[in-house]
Design an enzyme around this catalytic site. Structure first.
Site, short mmCIF file in Angstrom:
data_model
loop_
_atom_site.label_atom_id
_atom_site.label_comp_id
_atom_site.label_asym_id
_atom_site.label_seq_id
_atom_site.Cartn_x
_atom_site.Cartn_y
_atom_site.Cartn_z
CB SER A 67 42.34 27.26 34.53
OG SER A 67 41.63 28.37 35.01
CE LYS A 70 38.33 27.75 32.80
NZ LYS A 70 39.22 28.21 33.87
CB SER A 127 41.72 29.72 30.62
OG SER A 127 41.53 28.96 31.79
CE LYS A 232 42.08 25.92 30.32
NZ LYS A 232 43.15 26.91 30.66
#
Length: 397
Positions: A67, A70, A127, A232
């Site tokens: 993730s 992202k 997320s 993130k």
């Protein structure tokens, strides 16, 4: 002669084979080595303002980002917001494709509507894969078009190790969603240019749907690390545990990227150790040009005889602590310039040196335009000059 040509050809071939390997080795050794213990497949510590890499391990190794992907999704949405293409208050309708995403999610239902602001919060804090998919479709019109935008933006940022297949980082059905620690640092740095992202990436807990859906940040550093600004996390079986952790103190903002840790604790411990080391050993320093080193530049054949070079008020560089006092300045400019001179025309530069190496430079420019002197104006100046000489002679006689 034939033997000589054959020998030369052999040398050329050998050099051709040798040079790429040398270049590859140079690239591999381009960054300082890791100075702290990092239990991960790859890691990079970058300074956000200048993009300087402070230490690295396997910086260009191509790995699954999970993730952390992202970051690019958030970047494209931020750019769409700040360009006016979309607004935070715009309403997004969830598609069947968006609600079908697995992994982390906010359980969107097909046809459900949320604002861009709410979906950004879900993507950055929790997320949420369904929120990312909905945002991507809203920005680009389709998932496929958005992924194309992601890859184009990656190319523009110089992310040579990266290829995106989706906007979520899910990798259970692909082997092509790849990036590197260095590339993650590059896109993290670009995302940090958008102050808006900090409104989401620094949230620890929040809710959606009037309090019915609770959001808890997947980046636990947000809760306790001093100066944290984001950014993130990511976890899949293929990728392991990953994070791009960013923090700022005293004007210095650092990006710690960790890819492929075995456990969540490993990634956060590594990121914290990297950030701690960076803040302990480096500082952001503002450099100012010493104006006393810059005499006016003569303008040959101009409507005015000289211009005083101007320069940026300050330059920001990152230095090892205690080195700022050793920085010297080296101006380099011509004593004169021919007219016409344009406003903002470069007249030279000032280099800032540390231990004999240039660490920064700024241009010296003209503050005004200076036109070329015409024949009539030159004649008038001569007449005025002669008149002044004649009067002085008369007064002294």
């Amino acid at each position: 002669m034939k033997r000589m040509l054959s020998a030369l050809l052999s040398v050329v071939i050998l050099c051709g084979l040798w040079m790429p390997a040398s270049a590859e080795n140079t690239q591999a050794q381009a960054f300082p080595e890791m100075q702290v213990e990092v239990n991960a497949k790859a890691a990079v510590l970058m300074e956000a303002n200048t993009g300087r890499v402070l230490m690295a391990q396997n910086a260009h190794g191509r790995l699954y980002p999970a993730s952390v992907t992202k970051i690019m999704t958030l970047l494209l949405v931020m750019e769409a917001v700040e360009s006016g293409k979309i607004a935070l208050t715009d309403t997004v309708t969830a598609s069947a494709e968006a609600v079908s995403k697995g992994g982390s999610q906010i359980w969107l239902e097909e046809g459900e509507q949320m604002t861009v602001d709410e979906l950004l919060k879900a993507a950055a804090v929790a997320s949420a894969n369904d929120a990312c998919e909905a945002l991507g479709e809203f920005v680009a019109g389709s998932s496929t078009a958005f992924v194309a935008m992601m890859n184009a933006r990656a190319q523009a940022l110089g992310m040579e190790d990266t290829h995106f297949v989706n906007c979520t980082g899910l990798d259970d059905t692909t082997t092509e969603q790849l990036t590197s620690a260095y590339d993650v640092a590059l896109m993290s740095r670009e995302l940090l240019r958008h102050e808006l992202v900090r409104q989401y990436s620094t949230i620890w807990m929040d809710t959606l749907r009037n309090g019915e859906t609770e959001l808890v940040n997947t980046n636990r550093l947000v809760r306790y690390y001093d100066g944290i600004t984001g950014l993130k996390t990511g976890t899949t079986e293929k990728a392991g545990c990953c994070v791009s952790a960013t923090a700022a103190r005293d004007g210095l903002e650092l990006i710690a990227v960790v890819l492929g840790s075995e456990t969540s604790d490993d990634r956060f411990n590594a990121a914290r150790a990297m950030l701690d080391w960076g803040f302990a050993n480096f500082e952001a320093v503002s450099l100012s040009v010493d104006a006393s080193l810059l005499p006016p530049v003569a303008v040959l054949g101009g409507t005015q005889t000289q211009v005083q070079p101007v320069f940026p008020e300050q330059l920001c560089v990152v230095l090892e602590k205690g080195k700022a006092q050793s920085v010297t300045q080296k101006p380099d400019f011509a004593a004169s310039v021919a007219a016409p001179v344009e406003k903002g025309q470069k007249l030279g530069q000032v280099a800032f040196l540390l231990d004999g190496e240039t660490i920064a430079a700024c241009d010296l420019t003209s503050p005004d335009a200076v036109g070329r002197l015409t024949f009539l104006e030159a004649l008038r100046r001569v007449v005025r000059l002669l008149g002044g000489v004649t009067q002085e002679f008369s007064e002294n006689s």
